[in-house]
Design a protein around this motif. Structure first.
Motif, mmCIF file in Angstrom:
data_model
loop_
_atom_site.group_PDB
_atom_site.id
_atom_site.type_symbol
_atom_site.label_atom_id
_atom_site.label_comp_id
_atom_site.label_asym_id
_atom_site.label_seq_id
_atom_site.Cartn_x
_atom_site.Cartn_y
_atom_site.Cartn_z
ATOM 1 N N LYS A 52 66.908 41.500 38.445
ATOM 2 C CA LYS A 52 65.847 42.271 39.103
ATOM 3 C C LYS A 52 65.364 41.483 40.305
ATOM 4 O O LYS A 52 64.521 40.600 40.175
ATOM 5 C CB LYS A 52 64.711 42.537 38.126
ATOM 6 N N PRO A 53 65.888 41.795 41.496
ATOM 7 C CA PRO A 53 65.470 41.063 42.695
ATOM 8 C C PRO A 53 64.051 41.414 43.118
ATOM 9 O O PRO A 53 63.514 42.454 42.743
ATOM 10 C CB PRO A 53 66.486 41.518 43.745
ATOM 11 N N GLU B 37 60.613 32.830 42.017
ATOM 12 C CA GLU B 37 59.447 32.518 41.194
ATOM 13 C C GLU B 37 59.004 31.107 41.558
ATOM 14 O O GLU B 37 59.587 30.490 42.441
ATOM 15 C CB GLU B 37 59.820 32.621 39.710
ATOM 16 N N ASP B 38 57.997 30.579 40.890
ATOM 17 C CA ASP B 38 57.527 29.220 41.165
ATOM 18 C C ASP B 38 58.656 28.219 40.962
ATOM 19 O O ASP B 38 59.112 28.020 39.831
ATOM 20 C CB ASP B 38 56.353 28.851 40.259
ATOM 21 N N TYR B 39 59.095 27.611 42.054
ATOM 22 C CA TYR B 39 60.140 26.588 42.041
ATOM 23 C C TYR B 39 61.417 27.051 41.320
ATOM 24 O O TYR B 39 62.157 26.240 40.784
ATOM 25 C CB TYR B 39 59.629 25.273 41.438
ATOM 26 N N LYS B 40 61.662 28.344 41.322
ATOM 27 C CA LYS B 40 62.853 28.880 40.652
ATOM 28 C C LYS B 40 63.403 30.050 41.459
ATOM 29 O O LYS B 40 62.647 30.923 41.901
ATOM 30 C CB LYS B 40 62.515 29.314 39.232
ATOM 31 N N LEU C 155 68.385 28.645 39.696
ATOM 32 C CA LEU C 155 68.202 27.348 40.340
ATOM 33 C C LEU C 155 66.746 26.948 40.155
ATOM 34 O O LEU C 155 65.843 27.685 40.554
ATOM 35 C CB LEU C 155 68.536 27.439 41.826
ATOM 36 N N THR C 156 66.524 25.803 39.550
ATOM 37 C CA THR C 156 65.169 25.297 39.341
ATOM 38 C C THR C 156 65.019 24.020 40.158
ATOM 39 O O THR C 156 65.876 23.132 40.093
ATOM 40 C CB THR C 156 64.908 25.029 37.849
ATOM 41 N N PHE D 36 63.487 23.620 47.660
ATOM 42 C CA PHE D 36 63.277 25.014 47.263
ATOM 43 C C PHE D 36 63.278 25.923 48.495
ATOM 44 O O PHE D 36 63.999 26.925 48.548
ATOM 45 C CB PHE D 36 61.952 25.117 46.501
ATOM 46 N N ALA D 37 62.499 25.572 49.513
ATOM 47 C CA ALA D 37 62.406 26.388 50.733
ATOM 48 C C ALA D 37 63.732 26.426 51.483
ATOM 49 O O ALA D 37 64.150 27.481 51.977
ATOM 50 C CB ALA D 37 61.304 25.842 51.632
ATOM 51 N N ARG D 38 64.405 25.290 51.568
ATOM 52 C CA ARG D 38 65.678 25.224 52.297
ATOM 53 C C ARG D 38 66.728 26.119 51.651
ATOM 54 O O ARG D 38 67.416 26.887 52.329
ATOM 55 C CB ARG D 38 66.182 23.779 52.356
ATOM 56 N N ILE D 39 66.839 26.048 50.335
ATOM 57 C CA ILE D 39 67.845 26.861 49.626
ATOM 58 C C ILE D 39 67.489 28.348 49.704
ATOM 59 O O ILE D 39 68.364 29.194 49.914
ATOM 60 C CB ILE D 39 68.001 26.394 48.161
#
Length: 144
Positions: free
Chosen positions: A135-136, A100-103, A75-76, A83-86
């Motif tokens: 890889k979480p 990752e950054d916005y991903k 998800l990007t 981003f924070a809500r999801i």
């Protein structure tokens, strides 16, 4: 005959191998079938399996653990609020996550289907399905 793995070792020669996905490597009671068609269960004390672990069975048969690719969603995001809500929603499902950054990358799982579907309908989120070695971040999917 079902083999019983009773010990986990490293750096020894294996007789066979098994390919496991991320969820299978986390299971405390695993049963699977090796590349050579041998059915086995793990009855050794462990928290989760790792790549290159060697499962030693009661009869001395040794099975090397290899990680398979997992079905994932990437998800990007275009904005930090979505981003924070999801990320928060996925965290509330106690699902492993790679941030990752916005991903965000998550495993395909029935418990997150509604989140994925809502992301597909949101113009500020790009959803891609793929198959990779997952890889979480951190100690994902820990026990309480």
């Amino acid at each position: 005959m079902i083999k019983k793995a009773i010990e986990i070792k490293k750096d020894i020669q294996a007789d066979d191998s098994v390919l496991l996905d991320w969820f299978d490597m986390q299971k405390p009671n695993l049963s699977a079938i090796t590349q050579e068609g041998k059915e086995f269960i793990v009855k050794a004390k462990y928290t989760h399996l790792h790549e290159d672990d060697i499962l030693v069975c009661e009869d001395g048969y040794k099975i090397k653990v290899s990680k398979s690719e997992d079905n994932i969603y990437t998800l990007t995001f275009n904005d930090h609020i979505t981003f924070a809500r999801i990320a928060y929603e996925i965290g509330n499902r106690h699902q492993p996550i790679c941030i990752e950054d916005y991903k965000i990358t998550i495993l395909e799982d029935i418990s997150t289907t509604d989140i994925i579907n809502s992301c597909k309908e949101n113009s500020s989120v790009t959803v891609k399905k793929g198959k990779v070695l997952f890889k979480p971040n951190g100690n994902a999917h820990h026990t309480h």
